[in-house]
Design an enzyme around this catalytic site. Structure first.
Site, PDB file in Angstrom:
ATOM      1  CE1 TYR A   1      -3.638   2.597   0.637  1.00  0.00           C
ATOM      2  CE2 TYR A   1      -2.121   3.434   2.299  1.00  0.00           C
ATOM      3  CZ  TYR A   1      -3.244   3.598   1.514  1.00  0.00           C
ATOM      4  OH  TYR A   1      -3.974   4.752   1.609  1.00  0.00           O
TER       5      TYR A   1
ATOM      6  CE1 TYR B   1      -4.718   7.734  11.363  1.00  0.00           C
ATOM      7  CE2 TYR B   1      -3.188   8.760   9.844  1.00  0.00           C
ATOM      8  CZ  TYR B   1      -3.656   7.639  10.497  1.00  0.00           C
ATOM      9  OH  TYR B   1      -3.054   6.424  10.284  1.00  0.00           O
TER      10      TYR B   1
END
Length: 161
Positions: free
Chosen positions: A28, A134
């Site tokens: 990833y 986040y």
């Protein structure tokens, strides 16, 4: 949704699943060949006589879909310990289902149980999806501090004097 996601501390025998998730994270993060960790090295660091690194696994017992790998640090400014989240990863198949949030909630609970002042981590500068996530949970990017690292030949040269 996050209430139904099983989160547990990794235990001996989980090395293969932890390694699988670490390798998927490397893919990833566009560094598929960067993982030097092995099941044996993970066994030693996660489950040795005095472990300093820990992992939470999310999802089914036999095939976890999420990983939060962390360790404790210390802040001289707060005078209290901190947790450092080294890696947070959720398999493609489980993204958008609250797994990352559940892992971070469990990590926050661990931080408070250990009287930690904060949780710190780093995000790749191109990973805007992670940054947006986040921000949604209330985290914020730090400014003024740059991450630095010494490794490989430079680390050996420094140690040698």
């Amino acid at each position: 949704m996050t209430e139904n996601i099983a989160i547990r501390l990794a235990r001996p025998g989980d090395e293969g699943e932890v390694l699988r998730l670490i390798k998927a994270l490397a893919v990833y993060e566009r560094c598929p060949d960067a993982v030097a960790a092995t099941a044996e090295s993970l066994r030693a660091t996660l489950f040795g006589p005095a472990p300093q690194v820990f992992a939470f696994l999310a999802g089914p017992e036999a095939a976890p879909v999420g990983l939060a790998l962390w360790f404790q640090t210390y802040s001289t400014w707060t005078g209290r310990p901190s947790l450092y989240l080294e890696d947070l990863f959720v398999d493609d198949s489980a993204r958008g289902q609250g797994v990352a949030r559940a892992l971070l909630r469990r990590l926050a609970q661990e931080a408070l149980a250990r009287d930690c002042a904060r949780i710190d981590w780093a995000v790749l500068d191109w990973n805007t999806e992670a940054m947006a996530f986040y921000r949604r949970i209330g985290a914020r990017a730090q400014s003024g501090w740059q991450p630095w690292r010494i490794e490989g030949a430079a680390l050996s040269a420094l140690a040698a004097g």
